[in-house]
Design a protein around this motif. Structure first.
Motif, PDB file in Angstrom:
ATOM      1  N   TYR A   1      -3.519  -4.542  -4.741  1.00  0.00           N
ATOM      2  CA  TYR A   1      -3.658  -4.479  -3.302  1.00  0.00           C
ATOM      3  C   TYR A   1      -4.958  -5.245  -2.680  1.00  0.00           C
ATOM      4  O   TYR A   1      -4.837  -5.863  -1.558  1.00  0.00           O
TER       5      TYR A   1
ATOM      6  N   SER B   1       0.772  -1.164  -0.132  1.00  0.00           N
ATOM      7  CA  SER B   1      -0.057  -0.073   0.193  1.00  0.00           C
ATOM      8  C   SER B   1       0.864   1.348   0.032  1.00  0.00           C
ATOM      9  O   SER B   1       0.363   2.350  -0.677  1.00  0.00           O
TER      10      SER B   1
ATOM     11  N   ARG C   1      -3.061   2.188  -2.940  1.00  0.00           N
ATOM     12  CA  ARG C   1      -4.352   1.330  -2.776  1.00  0.00           C
ATOM     13  C   ARG C   1      -5.401   1.128  -3.884  1.00  0.00           C
ATOM     14  O   ARG C   1      -6.445   0.653  -3.726  1.00  0.00           O
TER      15      ARG C   1
END
Length: 457
Positions: free
Chosen positions: A323, A313, A318
């Motif tokens: 992710y 992240s 993200r």
């Protein structure tokens, strides 16, 4: 027509301008710099600010003993006893503090040609047909005229490209298993100091945070060492370890290390990770590889999945699909039972289970002849690929993709396990009777393995 004197913002030469020209654009006849003529109020504000800054600077230097010694040896310039006055004086103060003396022949230049007043500060004036030009014969040859000029655009300090082409650090997820999360990145990313300090300050083995006793270490790519022999990664790490305190700075640690001795560039540039007390003798598994195209990349195995999720992240962000996929995979890994085992039990199992790459853990049952304190030293392990057992230095592994029969024979509060494969029988230990249903359920997805339950003779 009343006039006032101001200094060119570029060359500092004094310029004589009419008061009616306030707000218009002009050009310095000495250096051709274009600027907007300020009002008397603006000149007054600038003058007061400049005088205040000079006074603060003077007081600061007067308190500096070293400055006093230099000034006493070089001689300090005499201060004027009376305020300076000139044609540019506003309320008893000079409009520009560094205005040349009036008796200098070329100190003050006049500005005769000005642009039209601007409608608003943000408006950009355009040159019209009626605007004077540099070639106008009516202007004195020694005084070039001022012409309208567009306001300079503010310099941008932030990138504005919506699709940046600059190569930025990026992590690739290779594997998610009970061994941990294997991540790869291009070798050239080791040149980025921010990337080399991007690991979360949490133990890579347990996920414990800075509230516990942590140390920061550089990752060691042992197969890129310039030294021959069987040196261990921990030996190199211990040279550069640093305790993580309340004022720990990863960048300062990286800069303090400098370059790792005995490693090729860029593998000599330290990439930090963190470990707690219980893993003083362990090092991260780091290795460099060269692909078929001749490009180098690094692979790192992070044992604790949540630390890998946080690192991804930080580096990738993200927003990407990797992710979300990694977060889901790590959460699923927590639910499969491996993370529910104690760290001590996990380390014991890893000594005899030897999990394969990508193999997923499903169940561990302690052998009934072992106590709770001996958890991990023996018993039965079921994965999505194999059934493994270990007891008293005897180990066996059975693939779930081969024909075999698992005999479970109850004997009071215990269940004795026997494996039949290829016409041969082999004892596989003993478990508690309460664990038998767990074992049968874990083997439901093995169509070629038959489970037969009976009583012991």
């Amino acid at each position: 027509m009343s006039t006032m004197t101001l200094d060119c913002p570029n060359c500092g030469r004094g310029l004589l301008v009419p008061e009616a020209a306030v707000g218009r654009k002009a050009r310095c006849t000495s250096c051709n710099t274009r600027f907007v003529i300020p009002s008397r109020e603006e000149l007054l504000e600038q003058t007061i600010t400049q005088m205040a800054l000079e006074e603060l600077d003077h007081r600061y230097h007067e308190e500096d003993p070293l400055y006093e010694e230099v000034q006493s040896s070089a001689g300090r310039p005499a201060r004027p006893e009376h305020p300076v006055s000139s044609t540019g004086t506003i309320l008893g103060m000079p409009a520009i503090t560094n205005e040349p003396a009036p008796n200098e022949a070329s100190g003050v230049l006049s500005v005769d040609h000005l642009s039209e007043p601007e409608a608003a500060p943000a408006a950009v004036a355009e040159e019209g047909a009626d605007s004077p030009s540099d070639d106008d014969d009516s202007s004195p040859s020694e005084e070039p005229s001022a012409q309208p000029d567009p306001a300079p655009e503010a310099a941008s300090t932030y990138p504005t490209e919506l699709r940046p082409t600059e190569l930025r650090p990026y992590l690739v997820i290779n594997e998610v298993s009970m061994r941990g999360v294997a991540l790869s990145f291009a070798t050239e990313f080791l040149q980025h100091e921010v990337f080399r300090t991007s690991m979360p300050i949490r133990c890579a083995f347990t996920g414990k945070g800075p509230e516990t006793h942590l140390v920061s270490r550089p990752m060691i790519f042992l197969n890129r060492s310039t030294e021959e022999g069987s040196a261990q990664a921990r030996g190199y790490e211990m040279r550069y370890e640093q305790t993580v305190g309340p004022k720990h700075s990863p960048r300062e640690h990286v800069r303090g290390i400098g370059r790792l001795a005995a490693f090729y560039e860029p593998y000599d540039r330290p990439l930090l990770y963190y470990a707690c007390d219980g893993h003083a003798g362990e090092a991260l598994k780091c290795r460099a590889h060269t692909d078929a195209m001749g490009r180098d990349h690094c692979e790192v195995l992070i044992p604790f999945g949540d630390v890998a999720v946080e690192w991804v992240s930080r580096v990738n962000g993200r927003c990407g699909p990797e992710y979300a996929l990694l977060k889901t995979a790590v959460a699923h890994l927590k639910n499969d039972g491996w993370t529910s085992l104690s760290e001590k039990t996990q380390r014991r199992l890893e000594t005899w289970c030897k999990f394969e790459r990508g193999e997923r853990f499903k169940l561990y049952l302690n052998d009934a002849d072992l106590t709770v304190s001996d958890m991990g030293l023996g018993g039965v392990v079921v994965t999505d690929r194999r059934l493994l057992y270990h007891k008293f230095r005897r180990s066996r592994s059975l693939s779930l993709n081969q024909d075999a029969i698992l005999h479970l024979r109850t004997d009071g509060k215990y269940v004795r396990i026997t494996l039949e494969s290829g016409g041969r029988l082999a004892r596989a230990g003993k478990i508690h009777r309460g664990d038998m249903d767990k074992l049968i359920q874990a083997l439901e997805d093995a169509p070629r393995l038959k489970v037969m339950v009976g009583k012991a003779d």
